[in-house]
Design an enzyme around this catalytic site. Structure first.
Site, PDB file in Angstrom:
ATOM      1  N   LYS A  31      21.397 -22.207  -9.834  1.00 23.47           N
ATOM      2  CA  LYS A  31      20.184 -21.396  -9.827  1.00 23.47           C
ATOM      3  C   LYS A  31      20.161 -20.492 -11.058  1.00 23.47           C
ATOM      4  O   LYS A  31      21.158 -20.363 -11.772  1.00 23.47           O
ATOM      5  CB  LYS A  31      20.112 -20.561  -8.551  1.00 23.47           C
ATOM      6  CG  LYS A  31      21.273 -19.593  -8.378  1.00 23.47           C
ATOM      7  CD  LYS A  31      21.192 -18.848  -7.056  1.00 23.47           C
ATOM      8  CE  LYS A  31      22.369 -17.898  -6.888  1.00 23.47           C
ATOM      9  NZ  LYS A  31      22.281 -17.105  -5.649  1.00 23.47           N
TER      10      LYS A  31
ATOM     11  N   ARG B 105      20.703 -10.046   5.547  1.00 21.57           N
ATOM     12  CA  ARG B 105      19.671 -10.379   4.571  1.00 21.57           C
ATOM     13  C   ARG B 105      18.744 -11.451   5.153  1.00 21.57           C
ATOM     14  O   ARG B 105      17.679 -11.148   5.661  1.00 21.57           O
ATOM     15  CB  ARG B 105      20.338 -10.832   3.260  1.00 21.57           C
ATOM     16  CG  ARG B 105      19.461 -10.770   2.042  1.00 21.57           C
ATOM     17  CD  ARG B 105      20.252 -11.007   0.774  1.00 21.57           C
ATOM     18  NE  ARG B 105      20.937 -12.297   0.745  1.00 21.57           N
ATOM     19  CZ  ARG B 105      21.686 -12.725  -0.276  1.00 21.57           C
ATOM     20  NH1 ARG B 105      21.842 -11.959  -1.326  1.00 21.57           N
ATOM     21  NH2 ARG B 105      22.258 -13.908  -0.230  1.00 21.57           N
TER      22      ARG B 105
ATOM     23  N   MET C 216      17.567  -3.048 -29.667  1.00 14.88           N
ATOM     24  CA  MET C 216      16.965  -4.279 -29.147  1.00 14.88           C
ATOM     25  C   MET C 216      17.530  -5.518 -29.833  1.00 14.88           C
ATOM     26  O   MET C 216      17.766  -6.539 -29.183  1.00 14.88           O
ATOM     27  CB  MET C 216      15.442  -4.238 -29.317  1.00 14.88           C
ATOM     28  CG  MET C 216      14.751  -5.463 -28.738  1.00 14.88           C
ATOM     29  SD  MET C 216      12.955  -5.410 -28.909  1.00 14.88           S
ATOM     30  CE  MET C 216      12.530  -4.107 -27.761  1.00 14.88           C
TER      31      MET C 216
ATOM     32  N   TYR D 218      20.425   5.050 -32.766  1.00 16.75           N
ATOM     33  CA  TYR D 218      19.475   5.925 -32.086  1.00 16.75           C
ATOM     34  C   TYR D 218      20.171   7.106 -31.424  1.00 16.75           C
ATOM     35  O   TYR D 218      21.251   6.979 -30.851  1.00 16.75           O
ATOM     36  CB  TYR D 218      18.709   5.151 -31.013  1.00 16.75           C
ATOM     37  CG  TYR D 218      17.650   4.216 -31.546  1.00 16.75           C
ATOM     38  CD1 TYR D 218      16.523   4.697 -32.200  1.00 16.75           C
ATOM     39  CD2 TYR D 218      17.789   2.839 -31.388  1.00 16.75           C
ATOM     40  CE1 TYR D 218      15.561   3.833 -32.682  1.00 16.75           C
ATOM     41  CE2 TYR D 218      16.822   1.959 -31.859  1.00 16.75           C
ATOM     42  CZ  TYR D 218      15.701   2.470 -32.516  1.00 16.75           C
ATOM     43  OH  TYR D 218      14.748   1.606 -32.993  1.00 16.75           O
TER      44      TYR D 218
END
Length: 386
Positions: free
Chosen positions: A34, A129, A309, A261
């Site tokens: 998955k 769950r 980023m 930053y």
């Protein structure tokens, strides 16, 4: 020249890890692929492991992608389906389905005449769950046995604390599961269904032998991670992904100067640092703190300053030979992804599945590599069978 960041996927490592999972199993073993095979590429991983016992995915969309790629293995949809269209699609595609809720049972009962399905009846033994109450399972099994659309039933549950082998909750869940299985096996039905059991995920396969049943589900261990070993590497398993880049700049810094930053990191002494083409836009954890390990020239260096980023900075003060173009390993066989995750307050699962689509996957067997495009575009026939 393209950006140097890439995720190298070792297909032989995947095949090795599946074989190891099989060696622990008492029955058959589904390869859990998955979430784009935990970030490794759904189709390429499936092709690599197509000689195994079958696959488990989370969604019907993942299962359909495998079928449309020509894979005819047994495929289990772990969340089941949510509407009539999904149920009909699953029947047409010959998918195994988890049934965990009453509405799914009703969808199954309303299914038009079709090929019989394999249904995995989920009971909640303490995960809290998904799943039916164990006391209701014998009656639901009887309902399934009365349906011509059902050809077999697998009783399935999920352990909440499988990565804590000594947790008493594991034993409680196993006791509840076994009591439910006995109640089903001893009841009389008009048409008894073939019946099997499934409990163990990767952590239980490795650490809880009592959880191994006719069907086991190997997930994160396929990708080289032992959930019991924290940040250490399990030598029975091989890391399947190496996240690799290069230095794209090398800079000198004076004492008191900052990097990145927020000016969060300042050099206490004159030093040297490099900029790596990798950032949180690629899936590297944004909250990884200064001091998180990085391999440069095969030696440990430290992340410094905030992760951007597209870039991150590493201290090169102790690696004078590092230059622009020097290779950098963000995680892999020599630097476990679990160690990076722990530094960032995360888990290896999140880092692997978080590698973004802009990072090319490059596939190979050991040292032989071939481009796989973005996430999973190219699918070659030469992957090793398990």
């Amino acid at each position: 020249m393209s950006r140097p960041l890439r995720a190298e996927i070792d297909l032989e490592a995947l095949a090795h890890n599946y074989r190891y999972a099989k060696s622990l199993s008492h029955g058959r073993t589904l390869a859990v692929i998955k979430a784009d095979a935990y970030g490794h590429g759904l189709l390429r991983v499936a092709q690599c492991l197509c000689g195994g016992d079958g696959f488990a995915v989370a969604t019907i969309e993942e299962a359909v992608a495998l079928r449309e790629a020509g894979l005819r293995n047994r495929i289990l949809v772990l969340e089941g389906v949510f509407d009539r269209e999904g149920m009909c699609e699953a029947a047409w595609r010959r998918l195994d389905l988890v049934v965990h809720s009453g509405y799914q049972l009703e969808l199954l009962k309303a299914l038009p005449e079709t090929r019989p399905l394999s249904i995995w009846l989920k009971v909640d033994t303490g995960m809290g769950r998904l799943g039916f109450d164990g006391a209701d399972a014998p009656g639901i099994y009887a309902d399934l046995a009365a349906l011509s659309a059902v050809r077999e039933c697998v009783l399935i549950t999920h352990l909440a604390c499988a990565d804590e082998a000594d947790s008493p909750h594991n034993h409680l869940q196993l006791q509840r599961f076994d009591a439910t299985a006995r109640a089903i096996e001893t009841q009389s039905t008009v048409r008894p269904l073939p019946f099997a059991q499934s409990i163990a995920n990767s952590a239980a396969l490795i650490g809880l032998p009592d959880a191994r049943r006719q069907w086991d589900r190997a997930g994160v261990m396929l990708y080289g991670i032992n959930p019991h070993m924290g940040t250490a590497q399990d030598h029975n398993l091989k890391s399947a992904m190496t996240l690799r880049s290069r230095l794209i700049a090398v800079r000198s810094a004076r004492a008191g100067e900052s990097v990145g930053y927020g000016c969060d990191y300042r050099f206490y002494h004159d030093g040297r640092f490099g900029i790596v083409a990798c950032g949180y836009g690629d899936g590297y954890p944004r909250h990884a703190p200064s001091g998180t390990p990085v391999l440069v020239c095969g030696r440990r260096a430290q992340l410094i300053g905030r992760v951007s980023m597209d870039m991150l900075a590493v201290d090169l003060s102790a690696i004078p030979e590092a230059r622009v173009g020097t290779e950098v390993e963000l995680w892999g066989g020599a630097l476990p992804v679990a160690e990076i995750a722990a530094s960032a307050g995360s888990i290896a699962y999140e880092l692997l599945t978080g590698v973004t689509q802009r990072v090319p996957r490059v596939y190979g067997n050991g040292t032989r590599l071939e481009s796989g495009g973005g996430a999973d575009r190219a699918a070659g026939p030469d992957s090793p069978a398990p």
